[in-house]
Write a protein that holds these residues in place. Structure first.
Motif: not given
Length: 405
Positions: A118-123, A190-191
């Motif tokens: 359930d990782l949230i990654q904002l790039t 989400q990514q």
């Protein structure tokens, strides 16, 4: 002091320069536990100007207030594994990564997601393809340097404010909060990708620049005039410069009343056969209107104008340097609860702003930026559950560093 709205949320930040650090700081100022991971000698912006005489970055301190700092040797596989463990550590309000580095290698989303589904990654990216871009390369492409500056200037005029970085930083904070809300409801991560170029292009659309050009209109430079309404700078009797704005009808009428030009403006409107209550018509007639306001301003000192304008609710401002702002303006002092005089490690006492948002009518007290690696031991022990001896072993191996200057 207001409640820490985001208390309990943990965000890992791997970043440099403006947009990503600003996004992380925004969350930290609302109470989130934002943990910044840097290399042992700091990140790319660790000595970014402006700096003190001993090369301590005022820029870095300004954009990392309220965060915790972990220094890890991310050039070594063991260090990268340690950083990944922090990013994917368990916790309902954890598992969130904010970065403006390429999402590959140890920052690859799928690699991290394998450790926490359930990782949230904002790039944050330069452009949507992952290419490099900054404000000073985006602005030339979108045309604003040809609208900035005096009317008689030939060529481009850049400005000093990194506007797209600033907007992108705030959008990054919003994006993480939106993704976290979805995760709290649906249990999915989400990514998220956010391109600086896309932010600039979107704003150009939002403000009508693109639609204007699509209609075949090439906007020209207008110097210090406010586009589309009445707004201009004037010089007072004592040589001070002020900016006066009549954007709304209320603002315009207040200006006309205090300068006693209401009848002259009505006569001008009849002569030009236009309705000067309409902001666009005021823009077209700006030269004639300025000729009515200018003598009134030129006959009075700044002190006299200040009293009259403030009494009548005129929309205006006084041009002043940053030094004057700091030394003489009570709004940029501890008289404004936004600010506190704080001891910043490595720098000394500096006037420090907190979060401009006021929850329940109160500002949150600002916190200083950490020293590089000041929280390495505490974070690794608290988040990863390392013992003192295990941390000591990592330190002895040169994988981590604490409070390095």
């Amino acid at each position: 002091m207001s409640e820490a709205i985001l208390k309990g949320m943990r965000v890992i930040e791997v970043s440099a320069f403006v947009a990503a650090p600003l996004g992380g700081m925004t969350l930290a100022q609302m109470g989130a536990d934002v943990i910044r991971i840097d290399g042992l000698d700091g990140g790319l912006d660790y000595h970014r100007w402006p700096v003190t005489d001993d090369n301590t970055s005022l820029f870095w301190a300004g954009l990392n207030k309220g965060k915790r700092s972990v220094a890890i040797d991310i050039n070594r596989p063991e260090g990268r594994e340690l950083a990944q463990a922090l990013i994917t550590a368990p916790g309902t309000d954890a598992g969130m990564l904010l970065t403006n580095f390429p999402p590959r290698g140890w920052l690859d989303y799928d690699t991290l997601r394998a450790q926490r589904a359930d990782l949230i990654q904002l790039t944050i990216q330069g452009d949507r393809h992952g290419g490099s871009a900054v404000d000073y390369t985006i602005n030339p492409r979108i045309g604003l340097p040809y609208l900035t500056g005096p009317q008689d200037v030939d060529g481009a005029v850049n400005h000093v404010l990194p506007a797209w970085d600033l907007i992108t930083g705030q959008m990054a904070a919003v994006g993480l909060l939106a993704a976290e809300r979805q995760r709290s409801r649906q249990g999915i991560g989400q990514q998220v990708k956010l391109a600086l170029e896309d932010v600039a292009l979107a704003v150009m659309g939002h403000l009508g620049f693109l639609a204007e050009a699509q209609r075949g209109v090439q906007r020209q430079r207008h110097g210090n005039d406010l586009f589309g309404a009445f707004g201009r700078d004037f010089v007072t009797r004592d040589g001070q410069r002020i900016m006066v704005v009549g954007l709304t009808l209320k603002q315009w009428r207040s200006l006309c009343e205090v300068t006693a030009i209401t009848e002259q403006v009505e006569a001008l409107g009849r002569h030009l056969q236009v309705d000067l209550n309409r902001e666009g018509e005021r823009f077209h007639a700006r030269e004639a209107l300025a000729s009515l306001v200018s003598p009134w301003v030129a006959e009075r000192t700044l002190e006299e104008i200040t009293a009259l304008f403030e009494d009548r609710g005129v929309c205006w401002s006084h041009y002043q340097s940053i030094s004057t702002l700091l030394e003489e303006d009570p709004s940029c002092s501890e008289q404004n609860p936004l600010f506190k005089l704080l001891e910043q490690p490595g720098i000394g006492q500096i006037l420090t702003p907190g979060m401009p948002l006021r929850f329940n009518g109160h500002y949150r007290t600002p916190q200083p930026a950490p020293q590089l690696g000041a929280d390495t031991e505490a974070v690794l022990m608290d988040v990863l559950g390392l013992s003192s001896s295990e941390f000591g072993a990592l330190h002895d191996q040169g994988l981590v560093r604490i409070a390095h200057r």
